[in-house]
Design a protein around this motif. Structure first.
Motif, mmCIF file in Angstrom:
data_model
loop_
_atom_site.group_PDB
_atom_site.id
_atom_site.type_symbol
_atom_site.label_atom_id
_atom_site.label_comp_id
_atom_site.label_asym_id
_atom_site.label_seq_id
_atom_site.Cartn_x
_atom_site.Cartn_y
_atom_site.Cartn_z
ATOM 1 N N ALA A 90 0.845 -1.182 0.000
ATOM 2 C CA ALA A 90 0.000 0.000 0.000
ATOM 3 C C ALA A 90 0.887 1.241 0.000
ATOM 4 N N PRO A 91 0.383 2.368 -0.452
ATOM 5 C CA PRO A 91 1.196 3.591 -0.492
ATOM 6 C C PRO A 91 1.787 3.913 0.876
ATOM 7 N N GLY A 92 3.086 4.156 0.901
ATOM 8 C CA GLY A 92 3.750 4.528 2.131
ATOM 9 C C GLY A 92 4.037 3.384 3.078
ATOM 10 N N LYS A 93 3.723 2.169 2.647
ATOM 11 C CA LYS A 93 3.937 1.013 3.515
ATOM 12 C C LYS A 93 4.887 0.022 2.855
ATOM 13 N N ARG A 94 5.453 -0.835 3.671
ATOM 14 C CA ARG A 94 6.340 -1.862 3.161
ATOM 15 C C ARG A 94 5.534 -2.977 2.507
ATOM 16 N N ARG A 95 6.167 -3.634 1.555
ATOM 17 C CA ARG A 95 5.535 -4.787 0.939
ATOM 18 C C ARG A 95 5.421 -5.896 1.973
#
Length: 118
Positions: free
Chosen positions: A44-49
């Protein structure tokens, strides 16, 4: 060139369903694909995979707590294909979804966007 091709994403309302597909035939022959544990990841945007679902070479599955009971991973070895059935979608499931083996190849596909919004 080795590749992973994800498809099936889209815009859905909360509570909806999607079925994601991953064609890994460009990355491994079916004989080799059979030996791999495969997984679905999302970012998600701004988050780690993050890894959300995994299926072993023998078909044993694992799910992250956040998706347990709603996501179902499956595979068709002869086609080197992995699927992710997503039910009861929530806005927090919105992300780009990727497939890869676990541990991953040294490359990623383009992913498929899932957006959950009313």
């Amino acid at each position: 060139q080795a590749q992973l091709v994800e498809s099936g994403g889209g815009l859905v309302q909360p509570g909806g369903s999607l079925r994601l597909s991953c064609d890994a035939s460009g990355s491994a022959s079916s004989m080799i694909f059979n030996l791999y544990a495969m997984a679905w990841y999302r970012q998600a945007p701004g988050k780690r995979r993050e890894l959300v679902a995994r299926i072993s070479d023998s078909g044993r599955t694992y799910y992250a707590d956040s998706v347990k009971g709603r996501f179902t991973v499956s595979r068709v070895n002869v086609n080197s294909t992995v699927y992710l059935q997503i039910n009861s979608l929530k806005p927090e499931d919105s992300a780009v979804y990727y497939c890869n083996k676990d541990p991953t190849f040294g490359f990623w596909g383009q992913g498929t966007q899932v957006t959950v919004s009313s």
